[in-house]
Design a protein around this motif. Sequence first.
Motif, PDB file in Angstrom:
ATOM      1  N   LEU A 106       0.720  -6.698  -4.222  1.00  8.09           N
ATOM      2  CA  LEU A 106       2.045  -6.435  -4.783  1.00  8.09           C
ATOM      3  C   LEU A 106       2.058  -6.649  -6.291  1.00  8.09           C
ATOM      4  O   LEU A 106       2.694  -5.898  -7.039  1.00  8.09           O
ATOM      5  CB  LEU A 106       3.089  -7.323  -4.106  1.00  8.09           C
ATOM      6  N   TRP A 107       1.327  -7.664  -6.766  1.00  6.23           N
ATOM      7  CA  TRP A 107       1.257  -7.903  -8.198  1.00  6.23           C
ATOM      8  C   TRP A 107       0.476  -6.794  -8.893  1.00  6.23           C
ATOM      9  O   TRP A 107       0.802  -6.412 -10.018  1.00  6.23           O
ATOM     10  CB  TRP A 107       0.620  -9.259  -8.492  1.00  6.23           C
ATOM     11  N   ARG A 108      -0.555  -6.286  -8.245  1.00  9.01           N
ATOM     12  CA  ARG A 108      -1.304  -5.188  -8.857  1.00  9.01           C
ATOM     13  C   ARG A 108      -0.443  -3.944  -8.970  1.00  9.01           C
ATOM     14  O   ARG A 108      -0.544  -3.185  -9.942  1.00  9.01           O
ATOM     15  CB  ARG A 108      -2.574  -4.902  -8.050  1.00  9.01           C
ATOM     16  N   PHE A 109       0.434  -3.716  -7.994  1.00  6.34           N
ATOM     17  CA  PHE A 109       1.366  -2.606  -8.076  1.00  6.34           C
ATOM     18  C   PHE A 109       2.359  -2.850  -9.211  1.00  6.34           C
ATOM     19  O   PHE A 109       2.697  -1.946  -9.985  1.00  6.34           O
ATOM     20  CB  PHE A 109       2.098  -2.453  -6.740  1.00  6.34           C
ATOM     21  N   ALA A 110       2.811  -4.094  -9.335  1.00  2.00           N
ATOM     22  CA  ALA A 110       3.735  -4.436 -10.430  1.00  2.00           C
ATOM     23  C   ALA A 110       3.066  -4.249 -11.786  1.00  2.00           C
ATOM     24  O   ALA A 110       3.700  -3.817 -12.756  1.00  2.00           O
ATOM     25  CB  ALA A 110       4.216  -5.877 -10.271  1.00  2.00           C
ATOM     26  N   ASP A 111       1.769  -4.548 -11.872  1.00  2.00           N
ATOM     27  CA  ASP A 111       1.042  -4.340 -13.125  1.00  2.00           C
ATOM     28  C   ASP A 111       1.166  -2.897 -13.590  1.00  2.00           C
ATOM     29  O   ASP A 111       1.364  -2.610 -14.779  1.00  2.00           O
ATOM     30  CB  ASP A 111      -0.436  -4.693 -12.952  1.00  2.00           C
ATOM     31  N   SER A 112       1.034  -1.956 -12.638  1.00  3.46           N
ATOM     32  CA  SER A 112       1.082  -0.543 -13.001  1.00  3.46           C
ATOM     33  C   SER A 112       2.498  -0.129 -13.432  1.00  3.46           C
ATOM     34  O   SER A 112       2.665   0.760 -14.258  1.00  3.46           O
ATOM     35  CB  SER A 112       0.615   0.322 -11.825  1.00  3.46           C
ATOM     36  N   ILE A 113       3.515  -0.791 -12.871  1.00  2.00           N
ATOM     37  CA  ILE A 113       4.898  -0.461 -13.245  1.00  2.00           C
ATOM     38  C   ILE A 113       5.219  -0.989 -14.637  1.00  2.00           C
ATOM     39  O   ILE A 113       5.771  -0.288 -15.485  1.00  2.00           O
ATOM     40  CB  ILE A 113       5.894  -1.038 -12.220  1.00  2.00           C
ATOM     41  N   PHE A 114       4.860  -2.253 -14.867  1.00  6.37           N
ATOM     42  CA  PHE A 114       5.218  -2.887 -16.133  1.00  6.37           C
ATOM     43  C   PHE A 114       4.142  -2.715 -17.207  1.00  6.37           C
ATOM     44  O   PHE A 114       4.269  -3.250 -18.304  1.00  6.37           O
ATOM     45  CB  PHE A 114       5.493  -4.381 -15.907  1.00  6.37           C
ATOM     46  N   THR A 115       3.078  -1.975 -16.848  1.00  4.17           N
ATOM     47  CA  THR A 115       1.979  -1.674 -17.779  1.00  4.17           C
ATOM     48  C   THR A 115       1.478  -2.930 -18.493  1.00  4.17           C
ATOM     49  O   THR A 115       1.348  -2.968 -19.717  1.00  4.17           O
ATOM     50  CB  THR A 115       2.415  -0.621 -18.822  1.00  4.17           C
ATOM     51  N   PHE A 129       0.818  -1.221   0.000  1.00  4.60           N
ATOM     52  CA  PHE A 129       0.000   0.000   0.000  1.00  4.60           C
ATOM     53  C   PHE A 129       0.850   1.268   0.000  1.00  4.60           C
ATOM     54  O   PHE A 129       0.311   2.374   0.096  1.00  4.60           O
ATOM     55  CB  PHE A 129      -0.945   0.001   1.199  1.00  4.60           C
ATOM     56  N   THR A 130       2.176   1.116  -0.117  1.00  5.45           N
ATOM     57  CA  THR A 130       3.060   2.281  -0.143  1.00  5.45           C
ATOM     58  C   THR A 130       2.690   3.288  -1.243  1.00  5.45           C
ATOM     59  O   THR A 130       2.603   4.496  -0.975  1.00  5.45           O
ATOM     60  CB  THR A 130       4.523   1.842  -0.308  1.00  5.45           C
ATOM     61  N   PRO A 131       2.464   2.847  -2.496  1.00  5.19           N
ATOM     62  CA  PRO A 131       2.128   3.823  -3.542  1.00  5.19           C
ATOM     63  C   PRO A 131       0.884   4.641  -3.216  1.00  5.19           C
ATOM     64  O   PRO A 131       0.826   5.845  -3.506  1.00  5.19           O
ATOM     65  CB  PRO A 131       1.919   2.958  -4.793  1.00  5.19           C
ATOM     66  N   LEU A 132      -0.130   3.992  -2.627  1.00  8.96           N
ATOM     67  CA  LEU A 132      -1.357   4.710  -2.303  1.00  8.96           C
ATOM     68  C   LEU A 132      -1.136   5.696  -1.171  1.00  8.96           C
ATOM     69  O   LEU A 132      -1.660   6.821  -1.200  1.00  8.96           O
ATOM     70  CB  LEU A 132      -2.460   3.715  -1.931  1.00  8.96           C
ATOM     71  N   ALA A 133      -0.343   5.297  -0.169  1.00 11.95           N
ATOM     72  CA  ALA A 133      -0.085   6.195   0.956  1.00 11.95           C
ATOM     73  C   ALA A 133       0.727   7.410   0.533  1.00 11.95           C
ATOM     74  O   ALA A 133       0.446   8.546   0.947  1.00 11.95           O
ATOM     75  CB  ALA A 133       0.632   5.439   2.069  1.00 11.95           C
TER      76      ALA A 133
END
Length: 333
Positions: free
Chosen positions: A285-294, A85-89
């Motif tokens: 964590l995978w959902r965050f990775a999705d946004s990084i790797f598009t 949740f780091t990106p959201l915070a």
Amino acid sequence: MLQMLRMLVGLSIFAGHWSEPYVGQLWPQGQIAIDIFFMIEGFIAMGYLARPAVAGTARWRIVASRIAHIYPIYALALVAGFCSFTPLALTHAQGWTIANWLAAFFSGLVLLPFFSTLVHGSVFPLNPPSWAIVLELFGFALLAYLRVQKSPGRLLALWIGAASTYLVLGAFWRDPNAGWATVHYWGGWPRMIMGFAGGALLWHLHSRYGARTAKIPPLGVLALFIGMHLPKIHLIGWPLLGLGVPLLVWSAASCARPAWLEAVAPFAERNTLALYLLGYPVMMLWRFADSIFTLRPAFAGSAAGFALVLGSLLAASVITMHLQKTLGRQAQG
């Protein structure tokens, strides 16, 4: 078979959370998995506490051992959730701030709920499913405190009181899933006690009459478990809770034990806790990775995307439990 069902409960809850952004509610009766979990835990806990060697202060050593086994995995999953949740915070998205992000973490470390509107009102927003594990610890301690090994009458009174309270609260709130959200959090306590006491009662009955029960094929038990998740009738949750869950647990305790089940059960016993606790953080964590790797949204919600996340969850669970076992051996040595 009980160990197999415990693992399937964890996977059922993981799949339900994974599916939310893609297909909505995957299981029409998804709340029933928590009640299956609590009743199985009560059944197994009663088996531990009723052993002849467990008497006096020995029962508290079992409780302490249970806490020592669960808490490190719980804390690791909490840290993983904190990181996810780091990106959201940091961006103050979806109601998150640095303050409530840190507060939720430190509250979780001491096993306390964090009342907020974050993550659909979850009381453990960094890892929503972990509320059941926290209550499970209290349920185990409650059985030890009441010394119910030879007192099924006391257990019955406890179950009736908890079931009545839970059903009244669930009807008043019009929410058979009482317990998981802030507004209905306190409904989770009678829900947990009802499941634990019901499982402990089943253990007493099964130890007396289980040998007379026909041995059901394991695939029949699995079909019953899956079938209980599928009815779309809203009010079916109540009869499933009162009749379906005890029938499932009894059937699992009485079923046949083919070679394949004997092979799978040890894996389930070792890894279920990690699967349950790590499922949500790994998914986030995978959902965050999705946004990084598009990655394409279609892939994230596909069967291949689910297999990727599930595979990483299985790997993380196996590694976590192996490390815990290794560290435990080193500490004893």
